[in-house]
Scaffold this motif. Structure first.
Motif, PDB file in Angstrom:
ATOM      1  N   ILE A   1      -3.447   8.535 -10.851  1.00  0.00           N
ATOM      2  CA  ILE A   1      -4.051   7.546 -10.945  1.00  0.00           C
ATOM      3  C   ILE A   1      -3.894   6.765 -12.362  1.00  0.00           C
ATOM      4  O   ILE A   1      -3.298   5.677 -12.409  1.00  0.00           O
TER       5      ILE A   1
ATOM      6  N   PHE B   1       0.211  -0.435 -10.673  1.00  0.00           N
ATOM      7  CA  PHE B   1      -0.687  -0.407  -9.626  1.00  0.00           C
ATOM      8  C   PHE B   1      -2.168  -0.928  -9.931  1.00  0.00           C
ATOM      9  O   PHE B   1      -2.427  -0.348 -11.381  1.00  0.00           O
TER      10      PHE B   1
ATOM     11  N   ALA C   1      -2.844   3.838  -2.964  1.00  0.00           N
ATOM     12  CA  ALA C   1      -2.581   3.044  -4.270  1.00  0.00           C
ATOM     13  C   ALA C   1      -1.938   1.636  -3.775  1.00  0.00           C
ATOM     14  O   ALA C   1      -1.119   1.544  -2.930  1.00  0.00           O
TER      15      ALA C   1
ATOM     16  N   LEU D   1      -3.936   9.765  -1.552  1.00  0.00           N
ATOM     17  CA  LEU D   1      -4.417   8.835  -2.560  1.00  0.00           C
ATOM     18  C   LEU D   1      -3.830   7.309  -2.000  1.00  0.00           C
ATOM     19  O   LEU D   1      -2.572   7.432  -1.866  1.00  0.00           O
TER      20      LEU D   1
ATOM     21  N   SER E   1      -4.688  13.726  -7.657  1.00  0.00           N
ATOM     22  CA  SER E   1      -4.924  12.396  -7.272  1.00  0.00           C
ATOM     23  C   SER E   1      -5.449  11.866  -8.869  1.00  0.00           C
ATOM     24  O   SER E   1      -4.960  10.703  -9.037  1.00  0.00           O
TER      25      SER E   1
ATOM     26  N   GLN F   1       0.913  -1.166  -0.105  1.00  0.00           N
ATOM     27  CA  GLN F   1       0.189  -0.042   0.011  1.00  0.00           C
ATOM     28  C   GLN F   1       0.795   1.031   0.151  1.00  0.00           C
ATOM     29  O   GLN F   1       1.766   1.288   0.926  1.00  0.00           O
TER      30      GLN F   1
ATOM     31  N   MET G   1     -12.074  -0.253  -8.619  1.00  0.00           N
ATOM     32  CA  MET G   1     -11.472   1.170  -8.160  1.00  0.00           C
ATOM     33  C   MET G   1     -12.431   1.957  -7.603  1.00  0.00           C
ATOM     34  O   MET G   1     -13.653   1.955  -7.602  1.00  0.00           O
TER      35      MET G   1
ATOM     36  N   LEU H   1       0.021   6.198 -12.504  1.00  0.00           N
ATOM     37  CA  LEU H   1       0.302   4.823 -11.704  1.00  0.00           C
ATOM     38  C   LEU H   1      -0.017   3.630 -12.256  1.00  0.00           C
ATOM     39  O   LEU H   1       0.548   2.656 -11.953  1.00  0.00           O
TER      40      LEU H   1
ATOM     41  N   GLU I   1      -9.385   6.918  -2.847  1.00  0.00           N
ATOM     42  CA  GLU I   1      -9.355   8.230  -2.428  1.00  0.00           C
ATOM     43  C   GLU I   1      -9.675   8.451  -1.124  1.00  0.00           C
ATOM     44  O   GLU I   1     -10.885   8.613  -0.742  1.00  0.00           O
TER      45      GLU I   1
ATOM     46  N   SER J   1      -5.191  -0.863  -8.152  1.00  0.00           N
ATOM     47  CA  SER J   1      -6.518  -0.350  -7.371  1.00  0.00           C
ATOM     48  C   SER J   1      -6.106   0.774  -6.633  1.00  0.00           C
ATOM     49  O   SER J   1      -4.983   0.964  -6.054  1.00  0.00           O
ATOM     50  N   PHE J   2      -7.001   1.603  -6.194  1.00  0.00           N
ATOM     51  CA  PHE J   2      -6.748   2.880  -5.773  1.00  0.00           C
ATOM     52  C   PHE J   2      -8.225   3.244  -4.719  1.00  0.00           C
ATOM     53  O   PHE J   2      -9.177   2.791  -4.998  1.00  0.00           O
TER      54      PHE J   2
END
Length: 280
Positions: free
Chosen positions: A19, A27, A39, A37, A15, A5, A118, A22, A32, A29-30
């Motif tokens: 995304i 990466f 990730a 953020l 942010s 993480q 996400m 990234l 907010e 999944s994210f």
């Protein structure tokens, strides 16, 4: 499967930009949160030096640098974790957005099923809610719709459920294209044209009655001239993805391309602007 993480300290508009970048570093999944953020990436794919190099190319809106903290996560059933933390969303008493593991709501006129890979593009973010609120006020039935920056495909799906004629959905990210297609299938929708690329790269020839774009401010400022070209006479442009304090910049840019601001909406400091294309 072991995951890392990474908590990235950044503002909301930064942010959204991060995304997309990234995703290219694997990466997958994210989430907010307020001022950050989160990730997530498989431990074997994590490259801290590559991440550090990437983040030097970005700054917050106030000019401050981006800081991050990375830590390993204990192994969990991540699908189960998503189910614990992904709540259904009801917007305007008319649109119910849920995942496959939620109970349907047949009493709500429009139900959208979204695979929550996400946390954005699920209706939880204020800008998505604003876009949906405004779509419910427009005459969409039998209209041709462009959804620029479709993300999870949620706005294109709603447009179809509202009776749109032709729908074109675009995005620059391969993940978004894949996820949108999955969500179209979940909602039993087959005839949305899904295209990968920027709106300029795609060089669309069609005219649209309504253009929807929920993207960050800088992209919108760059793409407004193209939206204006793609709109039919008296066409409607709906924009979100920026703060209320940025609304004047968006309105000023749009005015230069014969787009008249006819409405504004706001939620939690985020803004949504509606424009009508006027004669030159």
């Amino acid at each position: 499967m072991a995951y890392m993480q990474v908590e990235i300290q950044c503002d909301d508009s930064t942010s959204e930009l991060l995304i997309a970048a990234l995703l290219d570093l694997s990466f997958d999944s994210f989430q907010e949160t307020e001022g950050a953020l989160l990730a997530f990436i498989e431990k074997g794919h994590y490259d801290e030096e590559a991440l550090r190099t990437l983040l030097t190319n970005y700054k917050n809106e106030d000019g401050s640098p981006i800081h991050f903290l990375a830590e390993p996560l204990e192994e969990k059933n991540w699908n189960e974790e998503w189910e614990k933390n992904f709540d259904p969303v009801l917007i305007g008493e008319k649109v119910f957005i849920r995942a496959t593991f939620h109970q349907p709501r047949p009493d709500i006129p429009f139900e959208i099923v979204i695979d929550p890979k996400m946390s954005f593009g699920t209706g939880h973010h204020a800008t998505t809610s604003l876009m949906i609120r405004q779509m419910l006020t427009l005459k969409i039935e039998n209209r041709n719709i462009l959804d620029a920056g479709t993300g999870t495909g949620i706005l294109a799906i709603l447009a179809k459920k509202l009776g749109a004629n032709k729908i074109v959905a675009t995005d620059i990210d391969e993940w978004c294209i894949t996820n949108s297609q999955e969500n179209f299938e979940l909602n039993k929708i087959e005839d949305i044209a899904l295209l990968k690329g920027t709106i300029q790269e795609l060089q669309l020839k069609s005219q649209f009655d309504i253009v929807l774009a929920n993207i960050n401010k800088n992209v919108l400022l760059d793409e407004i001239p193209t939206y204006a070209t793609l709109l039919s006479k008296d066409g409607i442009l709906v924009l979100s993805g920026f703060y209320e304090t940025d609304a004047d910049d968006i309105k000023g840019r749009a005015k230069n391309f014969n787009l008249k601001n006819i409405n504004i909406d706001g939620l939690n400091s985020w803004a949504c602007l509606i424009f009508e294309k006027t004669a030159q």
